[in-house]
Design a protein around this motif. Structure first.
Motif, PDB file in Angstrom:
ATOM      1  N   ARG A 107     -19.025   3.992  10.978  1.00 19.56           N
ATOM      2  CA  ARG A 107     -17.786   3.786  10.313  1.00 19.56           C
ATOM      3  C   ARG A 107     -16.660   5.035  10.286  1.00 19.56           C
ATOM      4  O   ARG A 107     -16.975   5.931  10.212  1.00 19.56           O
ATOM      5  CB  ARG A 107     -17.874   3.510   8.784  1.00 19.56           C
ATOM      6  N   MET A 108     -15.368   4.512  10.560  1.00 18.78           N
ATOM      7  CA  MET A 108     -14.536   5.495  10.839  1.00 18.78           C
ATOM      8  C   MET A 108     -13.168   5.101   9.768  1.00 18.78           C
ATOM      9  O   MET A 108     -12.807   3.975   9.765  1.00 18.78           O
ATOM     10  CB  MET A 108     -13.692   5.475  12.199  1.00 18.78           C
ATOM     11  N   THR A 109     -12.714   6.136   9.145  1.00 17.58           N
ATOM     12  CA  THR A 109     -11.736   5.899   8.061  1.00 17.58           C
ATOM     13  C   THR A 109     -10.463   6.658   8.057  1.00 17.58           C
ATOM     14  O   THR A 109     -10.717   8.122   8.683  1.00 17.58           O
ATOM     15  CB  THR A 109     -12.323   6.052   6.788  1.00 17.58           C
ATOM     16  N   TRP A 110      -9.309   6.064   8.288  1.00 19.95           N
ATOM     17  CA  TRP A 110      -8.201   6.820   8.341  1.00 19.95           C
ATOM     18  C   TRP A 110      -7.744   6.883   6.837  1.00 19.95           C
ATOM     19  O   TRP A 110      -7.170   6.031   6.047  1.00 19.95           O
ATOM     20  CB  TRP A 110      -7.190   6.056   9.200  1.00 19.95           C
ATOM     21  N   LEU A 111      -7.115   8.264   6.583  1.00 22.76           N
ATOM     22  CA  LEU A 111      -6.566   8.390   5.163  1.00 22.76           C
ATOM     23  C   LEU A 111      -5.439   9.231   5.419  1.00 22.76           C
ATOM     24  O   LEU A 111      -5.277   9.876   6.442  1.00 22.76           O
ATOM     25  CB  LEU A 111      -7.326   9.426   4.189  1.00 22.76           C
ATOM     26  N   ARG A 112      -4.290   8.904   4.500  1.00 23.61           N
ATOM     27  CA  ARG A 112      -2.894   9.714   4.753  1.00 23.61           C
ATOM     28  C   ARG A 112      -2.894  10.058   3.079  1.00 23.61           C
ATOM     29  O   ARG A 112      -2.697   9.086   2.270  1.00 23.61           O
ATOM     30  CB  ARG A 112      -2.088   8.501   5.074  1.00 23.61           C
ATOM     31  N   GLU A 113      -2.674  11.302   3.056  1.00 19.80           N
ATOM     32  CA  GLU A 113      -2.539  11.946   1.828  1.00 19.80           C
ATOM     33  C   GLU A 113      -3.683  11.575   0.662  1.00 19.80           C
ATOM     34  O   GLU A 113      -3.093  11.306  -0.174  1.00 19.80           O
ATOM     35  CB  GLU A 113      -1.135  11.613   1.256  1.00 19.80           C
ATOM     36  N   GLY A 114      -4.753  11.382   1.183  1.00 18.04           N
ATOM     37  CA  GLY A 114      -5.915  11.011   0.478  1.00 18.04           C
ATOM     38  C   GLY A 114      -5.993   9.696   0.039  1.00 18.04           C
ATOM     39  O   GLY A 114      -7.170   9.241  -0.507  1.00 18.04           O
ATOM     40  N   THR A 115      -5.173   8.786   0.721  1.00 16.39           N
ATOM     41  CA  THR A 115      -5.376   7.194   0.414  1.00 16.39           C
ATOM     42  C   THR A 115      -5.549   6.448   1.520  1.00 16.39           C
ATOM     43  O   THR A 115      -5.282   6.960   2.817  1.00 16.39           O
ATOM     44  CB  THR A 115      -3.808   6.746  -0.078  1.00 16.39           C
ATOM     45  N   GLU A 116      -6.682   5.734   1.559  1.00 15.85           N
ATOM     46  CA  GLU A 116      -7.263   5.035   2.764  1.00 15.85           C
ATOM     47  C   GLU A 116      -6.018   3.949   3.223  1.00 15.85           C
ATOM     48  O   GLU A 116      -5.470   3.378   2.396  1.00 15.85           O
ATOM     49  CB  GLU A 116      -8.342   4.237   2.542  1.00 15.85           C
ATOM     50  N   GLN A 117      -5.868   4.061   4.653  1.00 18.09           N
ATOM     51  CA  GLN A 117      -4.937   3.214   5.287  1.00 18.09           C
ATOM     52  C   GLN A 117      -5.778   2.284   6.311  1.00 18.09           C
ATOM     53  O   GLN A 117      -5.340   1.347   6.693  1.00 18.09           O
ATOM     54  CB  GLN A 117      -4.075   4.027   6.416  1.00 18.09           C
ATOM     55  N   GLY A 118      -7.080   2.523   6.461  1.00 14.77           N
ATOM     56  CA  GLY A 118      -7.635   1.679   7.498  1.00 14.77           C
ATOM     57  C   GLY A 118      -8.830   1.993   7.503  1.00 14.77           C
ATOM     58  O   GLY A 118      -9.504   3.410   7.475  1.00 14.77           O
ATOM     59  N   ARG A 119      -9.906   1.071   8.143  1.00 15.44           N
ATOM     60  CA  ARG A 119     -11.465   1.485   8.188  1.00 15.44           C
ATOM     61  C   ARG A 119     -11.964   0.722   9.115  1.00 15.44           C
ATOM     62  O   ARG A 119     -11.869  -0.589   8.923  1.00 15.44           O
ATOM     63  CB  ARG A 119     -12.232   1.205   6.654  1.00 15.44           C
ATOM     64  N   TRP A 120     -12.770   1.075   9.894  1.00 16.32           N
ATOM     65  CA  TRP A 120     -13.227   0.280  11.042  1.00 16.32           C
ATOM     66  C   TRP A 120     -14.838   0.541  11.284  1.00 16.32           C
ATOM     67  O   TRP A 120     -15.291   1.648  11.301  1.00 16.32           O
ATOM     68  CB  TRP A 120     -12.631   0.484  12.281  1.00 16.32           C
ATOM     69  N   THR A 121     -15.800  -0.490  11.741  1.00 10.87           N
ATOM     70  CA  THR A 121     -16.959  -0.213  12.242  1.00 10.87           C
ATOM     71  C   THR A 121     -16.938   0.261  13.759  1.00 10.87           C
ATOM     72  O   THR A 121     -16.034  -0.612  14.454  1.00 10.87           O
ATOM     73  CB  THR A 121     -17.954  -1.394  12.064  1.00 10.87           C
TER      74      THR A 121
END
Length: 287
Positions: free
Chosen positions: A174-188
């Motif tokens: 799983r890959m997660t993108w965060l901006r300033e600590g807040t999740e913006q997107g998550r993908w398998t």
């Protein structure tokens, strides 16, 4: 998968597990395809400034670098620098260094110069995350190597802010993108195989490179600072490669360990990352 150099301005990746990339002196190997976005529980990453170590009693001034000090290159990483003391920390890194000229990296505050950090590597701008500070020195993640830091005196440059972070969980694919600590997107995603694993630890986005082949959805790839863990297990053309994040159109790859080390990503997610992420964005790959 790893990104390796075949010739100047051409980066080659294969359609099965390798990626043909076209950029000045850069190559990439890997794969990925669009799959539905996965938005489960958010990863919590508390934004904070780079870690400040306790100051030592006496730190000598920076020694003058020798004339023959090696320069970090795409296919030639630094030697003699220390290991990252917190390689899998997901605490957000909030500052980066962008050298305007070649700057010497030292093995400790007041230590020995080991390599020059240039302002560009194979046409990619060098922007390195700052992970620690001590006694007037800053430690940065180094390119063309895995889990390595170098120390630079805090003179003659100003830090740049970082707002984004990528966290790749190998266990969950799983890959997660965060901006300033807040999740913006998550993908398998798909990750490296047991033979050619995705390097774990902290690294960063060096820049982007073109790709060739329908399997990459016509999208650029993100070149990372990390390199193959065991290059001898790769094809000869990929042994000087870098790891990358790139799109993949074969959905059957997602959730599996099948790449040469790169992170294969759904095309929709890759479009978001390409539109939003800047050079220097920290990437941490956890077990």
């Amino acid at each position: 998968m790893p990104i390796s150099r075949t010739r100047r301005n051409v980066l080659t990746l294969t359609a099965i597990a390798l990626i043909v990339a076209v950029l000045v002196g850069v190559r990439l190997a890997g794969g990925g395809d669009p799959a539905p976005s996965d938005r489960a529980q958010p990863i919590v990453s508390t934004a904070s400034p780079a870690v400040s170590a306790e100051p030592s009693a006496t730190v000598p001034p920076a020694a003058k670098p020798p004339a023959d000090l090696p320069v970090i290159a795409y296919a030639k990483g630094p030697r003699g620098l220390p290991a990252d003391p917190e390689p899998t920390s997901v605490v957000a890194i909030t500052e980066a260094l962008r050298p305007e000229t070649a700057m010497a990296l030292y093995d400790a505050p007041g230590g020995k110069p080991r390599a020059y950090l240039p302002p560009q590597i194979s046409g990619l701008p060098v922007v390195v995350p700052i992970v620690a500070r001590e006694s007037g020195w800053a430690a940065v993640l180094t390119p063309s190597s895995n889990r390595t830091i170098g120390w630079i005196p805090e003179t003659g440059w100003k830090p740049e802010p970082l707002r984004d972070q990528i966290v790749v969980s190998l266990a969950d694919r799983r890959m997660t993108w965060l901006r300033e600590g807040t999740e913006q997107g998550r993908w398998t995603v798909a990750i490296g195989s047991d033979t050619t694993p995705t390097p774990h630890g902290r690294t960063f986005v060096m820049g982007r490179t073109g790709t060739s082949g329908a399997v990459y959805a016509g999208l650029d790839a993100l070149v990372l600072g990390s390199v193959p863990e065991e290059p001898e297990k790769l094809a000869a053309s990929l042994r000087n490669a870098h790891t990358g994040i790139h799109a993949w159109t074969n959905k059957s790859a997602f959730g599996r360990n099948v790449s040469n080390g790169c992170v294969r990503t759904p095309a929709a997610g890759m479009r978001e990352l390409l539109a939003q992420l800047d050079p220097g964005t920290p990437v941490v790959v956890t077990a």
